[in-house]
Design an enzyme around this catalytic site. Structure first.
Site, short mmCIF file in Angstrom:
data_model
loop_
_atom_site.label_atom_id
_atom_site.label_comp_id
_atom_site.label_asym_id
_atom_site.label_seq_id
_atom_site.Cartn_x
_atom_site.Cartn_y
_atom_site.Cartn_z
N HIS A 158 7.60 8.60 4.54
CA HIS A 158 6.37 9.38 4.69
C HIS A 158 6.57 10.87 4.40
O HIS A 158 5.71 11.68 4.69
CB HIS A 158 5.73 9.18 6.09
N ASP A 161 0.79 -1.24 0.00
CA ASP A 161 0.00 0.00 0.00
C ASP A 161 0.82 1.29 0.00
O ASP A 161 1.99 1.31 0.38
CB ASP A 161 -0.99 0.01 1.17
N GLU A 177 -0.66 -2.08 5.22
CA GLU A 177 0.31 -2.03 6.33
C GLU A 177 0.23 -0.68 7.02
O GLU A 177 0.37 -0.58 8.23
CB GLU A 177 1.73 -2.27 5.81
N GLU A 178 -0.01 0.36 6.23
CA GLU A 178 -0.01 1.72 6.80
C GLU A 178 -1.13 1.95 7.81
O GLU A 178 -1.07 2.85 8.61
CB GLU A 178 -0.08 2.77 5.68
NI NI Z 1 6.61 0.90 5.49
#
Ligand code: NI
Length: 392
Positions: free
Chosen positions: A363, A79, A137-138
């Site tokens: 991020h 993702d 996962e996020e």
């Molecule tokens: Ni990651």
């Protein structure tokens, strides 16, 4: 032993092209439709038995070896993040507000490369590889969703392996620590309710801002004064919302934040002190304090014996990489769910290149990595799997 490095090198252009394609078409958590479709198609083309829709958008495939043996789970996450990309890369995201800013495009690419490499050695493979392409996962939710759909059964893995690209480490370095490597993640929410009123007449109010401000300070004393200095923990208040005008004391204030640690003992200690401090300041300031701490993910803990074997395998396959056995992070990773009762190793593949400006943090809107890490990732992950399934 196969020449993992040569085989990964042979895939170099394909890896780059695939990664760039994923990067241009990022998909948010549980929306990895296109990505999962490509993954399933590739694995099917390699002759694997493929299952789709596992944990909503996850893909699972088994590479069955010619001989019997253990099952090794290889996990990659797929993702992207709700971030507007600000790199000037020619392969930048084509989707507004969505970006592969954590490197999961690289993880998916590398795992596909490993699947291709190992499928060329199927006749010598003793056991099987269970490739797990995980969504979300996020959100810290994808591994759980896949577990609920039975990803850890039939066959149950004997070992779990995986990697994360790591932009605080130069490309050519592998971070592979024993014990906890990613922290347990908790989040919290606090609502302080007082009595609003005129800013000029605070004595007629119960000011939630003053109470909440004291909470911010007091919560910081948990890590500095309750947690033993030799243990690692973080508690951050990350939002503070209250008020609407310069002359109004609002009726309530709201705080949110996150807490990280490496052990259940420290997690319980911090949680207990969190509630005690919230209750204590509420009563001291005569405000009502509603606090809630939610534990999201467990730490990722690398098994000592497995990790030692993986280190040796990496050194043999890629003698030029530098192993850093201390690299760990307070970041979270839900791969830990695949490693709770199954020994595993989750290692970090250096992906930064400072000279080329490819060293923004995960991020960040300008996050991008040195694609040299792709063949390194394939070499090291394939060698790690081979350690358990391919005899010399
Ligand atoms: Ni990651």
């Amino acid at each position: 032993m196969p020449d993992y490095r040569a085989a990964a090198e042979a895939q170099r252009e394909e890896l780059q092209a695939r990664r760039r394609d994923f990067h241009q078409h990022p998909e948010l958590s549980f929306q990895e439709i296109r990505t999962a479709g490509i993954v399933a198609e590739e694995l099917q083309a390699l002759g694997m038995e493929v299952q789709t829709g596992v944990g909503k958008t996850g893909v699972v495939a088994i590479l069955e070896g010619a001989q019997d043996g253990p099952t090794v789970l290889v996990r990659a996450d797929m993702d992207a993040l709700p971030i507007q990309e600000e790199t000037a890369a020619e392969y930048a995201s084509l989707h507004d507000g969505v970006m592969h800013a954590c490197g999961h495009d690289g993880h998916t690419t590398i795992a596909l490369g490993v699947a291709k490499l190992l499928s060329e050695h199927r006749d010598r493979l003793r056991g099987r590889v269970k490739f797990v392409f995980q969504p979300a996962e996020e959100l810290g939710a994808g591994a759980q969703a896949m577990c609920e759909d039975g990803v850890l059964e039939d066959p149950r893995p004997d070992v779990t392996l995986g990697l994360h690209l790591w932009n605080t480490m130069p490309v050519g370095t592998i971070g592979i620590a024993t014990g906890p490597t990613f922290a347990a993640v908790s989040i919290f929410e606090i609502t302080v309710t007082g009595r609003g009123g005129h800013g000029a007449l605070p004595h007629e109010t119960r000011d939630p801002i003053v109470a909440a401000a004291q909470l911010v300070g007091a919560l910081q004393s948990i890590c500095s004064r309750d947690v033993p200095a030799a243990d690692q923990a973080v508690l951050s208040v990350t939002s503070f919302n209250a008020g609407t005008a310069y002359n109004i004391i609002p009726p309530a204030a709201k705080l949110t934040g996150t807490m990280r640690n490496f052990s259940p003992k420290i997690r319980d200690l911090i949680t207990r002190r969190f509630y005690e401090i919230c209750a204590g300041i509420g009563s001291a300031m005569a405000c009502k304090v509603d606090a809630k701490m939610t534990h999201l993910t467990d730490p990722v803990v690398n098994d000592a014996a497995t990790t030692e074997r993986v280190r040796t395998a990496i050194q043999r396959a890629a003698p030029s990489v530098i192993l850093d056995e201390d690299e760990r992070t307070m970041g979270g990773e839900d791969v830990g769910l695949f490693m709770t009762d199954i020994p595993g190793t989750y290692f970090l593949v250096g992906s930064a290149n400072e000279e080329r400006g490819l060293n923004f943090g995960h991020h960040h809107p300008r996050f991008d990595f040195d694609e040299e890490c792709l063949p390194i990732g394939v070499t090291t992950l394939a060698a790690a799997v081979g350690e358990f399934l391919l005899p010399d």
